[in-house]
Design an enzyme around this catalytic site. Structure first.
Site, short mmCIF file in Angstrom:
data_model
loop_
_atom_site.label_atom_id
_atom_site.label_comp_id
_atom_site.label_asym_id
_atom_site.label_seq_id
_atom_site.Cartn_x
_atom_site.Cartn_y
_atom_site.Cartn_z
N ASP A 161 -0.11 4.42 -0.14
CA ASP A 161 -0.83 5.64 0.25
C ASP A 161 0.04 6.63 1.02
O ASP A 161 -0.11 7.84 0.87
CB ASP A 161 -2.02 5.28 1.16
CG ASP A 161 -3.19 4.73 0.37
OD1 ASP A 161 -3.30 5.06 -0.82
OD2 ASP A 161 -3.98 3.97 0.95
N HIS A 162 0.90 6.11 1.89
CA HIS A 162 1.61 7.04 2.77
C HIS A 162 2.78 7.74 2.10
O HIS A 162 3.31 8.71 2.63
CB HIS A 162 1.96 6.36 4.09
CG HIS A 162 0.71 6.06 4.85
ND1 HIS A 162 -0.10 7.06 5.34
CD2 HIS A 162 0.05 4.91 5.08
CE1 HIS A 162 -1.18 6.52 5.89
NE2 HIS A 162 -1.11 5.21 5.74
N HIS A 192 -5.64 3.80 -1.89
CA HIS A 192 -6.99 4.17 -1.47
C HIS A 192 -7.27 5.61 -1.91
O HIS A 192 -6.62 6.54 -1.44
CB HIS A 192 -7.05 4.05 0.07
CG HIS A 192 -8.40 4.30 0.66
ND1 HIS A 192 -8.64 4.18 2.02
CD2 HIS A 192 -9.59 4.63 0.12
CE1 HIS A 192 -9.91 4.44 2.26
NE2 HIS A 192 -10.50 4.73 1.13
N THR A 252 -7.44 6.50 9.98
CA THR A 252 -7.22 5.44 9.00
C THR A 252 -8.50 4.63 8.96
O THR A 252 -9.47 4.98 9.64
CB THR A 252 -5.98 4.59 9.41
OG1 THR A 252 -5.82 3.52 8.46
CG2 THR A 252 -6.15 3.98 10.79
N THR A 253 -8.54 3.56 8.15
CA THR A 253 -9.77 2.76 8.06
C THR A 253 -9.91 1.97 9.36
O THR A 253 -9.25 0.97 9.56
CB THR A 253 -9.69 1.82 6.84
OG1 THR A 253 -9.28 2.60 5.72
CG2 THR A 253 -11.03 1.20 6.55
N ARG A 308 -9.40 8.27 -1.19
CA ARG A 308 -10.40 8.65 -0.18
C ARG A 308 -11.23 9.82 -0.71
O ARG A 308 -10.78 10.58 -1.55
CB ARG A 308 -9.70 9.05 1.13
CG ARG A 308 -9.04 7.88 1.84
CD ARG A 308 -8.49 8.31 3.19
NE ARG A 308 -9.56 8.55 4.14
CZ ARG A 308 -9.91 7.71 5.12
NH1 ARG A 308 -9.26 6.58 5.29
NH2 ARG A 308 -10.89 8.00 5.93
N GLU A 331 -8.58 0.67 -3.46
CA GLU A 331 -9.44 0.74 -2.26
C GLU A 331 -10.41 1.89 -2.41
O GLU A 331 -9.99 3.02 -2.75
CB GLU A 331 -8.61 0.98 -1.02
CG GLU A 331 -7.98 -0.26 -0.47
CD GLU A 331 -7.30 0.04 0.85
OE1 GLU A 331 -7.77 0.90 1.61
OE2 GLU A 331 -6.26 -0.56 1.10
N GLU A 372 -11.23 -9.25 2.68
CA GLU A 372 -9.98 -8.91 3.37
C GLU A 372 -10.34 -8.71 4.83
O GLU A 372 -11.18 -7.86 5.17
CB GLU A 372 -9.36 -7.64 2.78
CG GLU A 372 -8.05 -7.30 3.51
CD GLU A 372 -7.15 -6.31 2.77
OE1 GLU A 372 -7.21 -6.24 1.53
OE2 GLU A 372 -6.38 -5.62 3.46
N ARG A 406 -6.89 12.52 0.72
CA ARG A 406 -5.72 12.76 1.58
C ARG A 406 -4.57 11.82 1.24
O ARG A 406 -3.43 12.06 1.61
CB ARG A 406 -6.08 12.66 3.05
CG ARG A 406 -6.10 11.26 3.59
CD ARG A 406 -6.24 11.28 5.10
NE ARG A 406 -7.60 11.46 5.51
CZ ARG A 406 -8.18 10.75 6.49
NH1 ARG A 406 -7.49 9.85 7.15
NH2 ARG A 406 -9.43 10.94 6.82
N HIS A 435 -3.86 -4.47 7.56
CA HIS A 435 -3.99 -3.30 8.43
C HIS A 435 -3.14 -3.47 9.68
O HIS A 435 -3.39 -4.35 10.49
CB HIS A 435 -5.44 -3.00 8.85
CG HIS A 435 -5.62 -1.51 9.09
ND1 HIS A 435 -5.13 -0.90 10.20
CD2 HIS A 435 -6.18 -0.54 8.34
CE1 HIS A 435 -5.41 0.39 10.12
NE2 HIS A 435 -6.04 0.65 8.99
N ASN A 479 0.85 -1.19 0.00
CA ASN A 479 0.00 0.00 0.00
C ASN A 479 0.90 1.24 0.00
O ASN A 479 1.67 1.44 0.94
CB ASN A 479 -0.90 -0.05 1.24
CG ASN A 479 -1.84 1.12 1.30
OD1 ASN A 479 -1.46 2.24 1.02
ND2 ASN A 479 -3.09 0.88 1.70
N1 PXP Z 1 -5.84 -3.18 3.65
C1 PXP Z 1 -6.82 -2.26 3.68
C2 PXP Z 1 -8.16 -2.62 3.16
C3 PXP Z 1 -6.56 -0.95 4.17
O1 PXP Z 1 -7.54 -0.04 4.21
C4 PXP Z 1 -5.26 -0.65 4.61
C5 PXP Z 1 -4.95 0.73 5.11
O2 PXP Z 1 -5.20 1.66 4.16
C6 PXP Z 1 -4.28 -1.64 4.52
C7 PXP Z 1 -4.60 -2.91 4.07
C8 PXP Z 1 -2.86 -1.38 4.93
O3 PXP Z 1 -2.80 -1.04 6.28
P1 PXP Z 1 -1.44 -0.48 6.86
O4 PXP Z 1 -1.14 0.79 6.13
O5 PXP Z 1 -1.74 -0.27 8.31
O6 PXP Z 1 -0.40 -1.53 6.61
#
Ligand code: PXP
Length: 247
Positions: A12-13, A46, A103-104, A48, A73, A154, A52, A197, A10
């Site tokens: 995203d960050h 993701h 976060t989710t 959003r 996502e 998931e 963000r 997650h 992922n």
């Molecule tokens: N899976 C899903 C569906 C998520 O929403 C996220 C967080 O965006 C992750 C996996 C990854 O989580 P993390 O960033 O905490 O590893």
């Protein structure tokens, strides 16, 4: 038993860090390409509602730059459905979304929203997008996911990971038992099982060891670790741990 467990990264960050300065760097597309080169089996991102993390333009840029699947996502909104259908990612993971959350935070409420979600995922499935539902390891949610015809679930590992970080061993083990039972229930119902997650080097082994789990999606920890050791090394170590958990 699924022998080769997939690792989705992922990114995203990387986008979060970029957005903090409002410019173009660091580039999440570069992170996605680097993750692929480091052996990732997929990229997760993701979009959003508040943008963000990744932004609209990132989707096509990422898909154009990688050869591995994108797991997109998204919240179960009309806007996101239209975006998914226009980009046609390999997979779409439907997640709950609240503006105020960091976060989710929880799983998707499928059992209480079955008919709407069944209608919602129909066009995505019909278009050939592999739909997964991000849910808690709750028997009612898993059964509902199977009833509405989602091919993949998931299971949310956040509570297990939080208790592990707090050192609350009894609570962590109770969550782990729920995840183990949830994975088995989902697999028995014919669902493909993913988890994610909060996973990190400290907590991944019992999750990666579960024979039903086909894929882990990991982001925040690996992007943070990449600051210190680089993304390829962070991913390689996670892969090594996953493989040794299954050996
Ligand atoms: N899976 C899903 C569906 C998520 O929403 C996220 C967080 O965006 C992750 C996996 C990854 O989580 P993390 O960033 O905490 O590893």
């Amino acid at each position: 038993m699924i022998v080769k467990q997939r690792l989705g990264i992922n990114i995203d960050h990387v986008a979060t860090l970029r957005n903090a300065r409002g410019g173009a760097l660091p580039d999440p597309v570069r992170a996605a390409v680097m993750a692929e080169q480091a052996g990732a089996d997929g990229i997760t991102a993701h979009l959003r509602e508040d943008r963000r993390h990744i932004r609209d333009a990132d989707i096509a840029a990422i898909m154009g730059a990688i050869t591995i699947p994108l797991n997109f996502e998204m919240a179960a909104t009309d806007e996101m459905q239209a975006i998914a259908l226009s980009h046609m990612p390999h997979a779409a993971c439907i997640v709950p979304e609240r503006r105020e959350e960091r976060t989710t935070e929880g799983g998707l409420e499928v059992a209480g929203d079955e008919s709407r979600l069944a209608r919602y995922i129909g066009p995505l499935r019909d278009a050939g997008i592999r739909v997964s539902l991000f849910i808690a390891a709750d028997p009612a949610q898993i059964a509902a996911a199977a009833r509405i015809g989602a091919p993949v679930v998931e299971l949310h590992t956040g509570a297990y990971c939080d208790y592990d970080a707090d050192g609350d061993v009894a609570a962590r083990d109770a969550e782990l038992s729920r995840l183990i039972a949830g994975a088995k229930q989902a697999a028995d119902l014919g669902l493909e099982v993913h988890m994610g997650h909060g996973l990190n080097y400290h907590n991944v082994t019992p999750i990666a060891a579960l024979p039903e789990v086909a894929e882990l999606n990991i982001g925040h920890f690996l992007i943070g670790e990449a600051v210190f050791v680089g993304l390829p090394a962070a991913i390689a170590e996670m892969r090594r741990m996953m493989e040794s958990a299954r050996a």
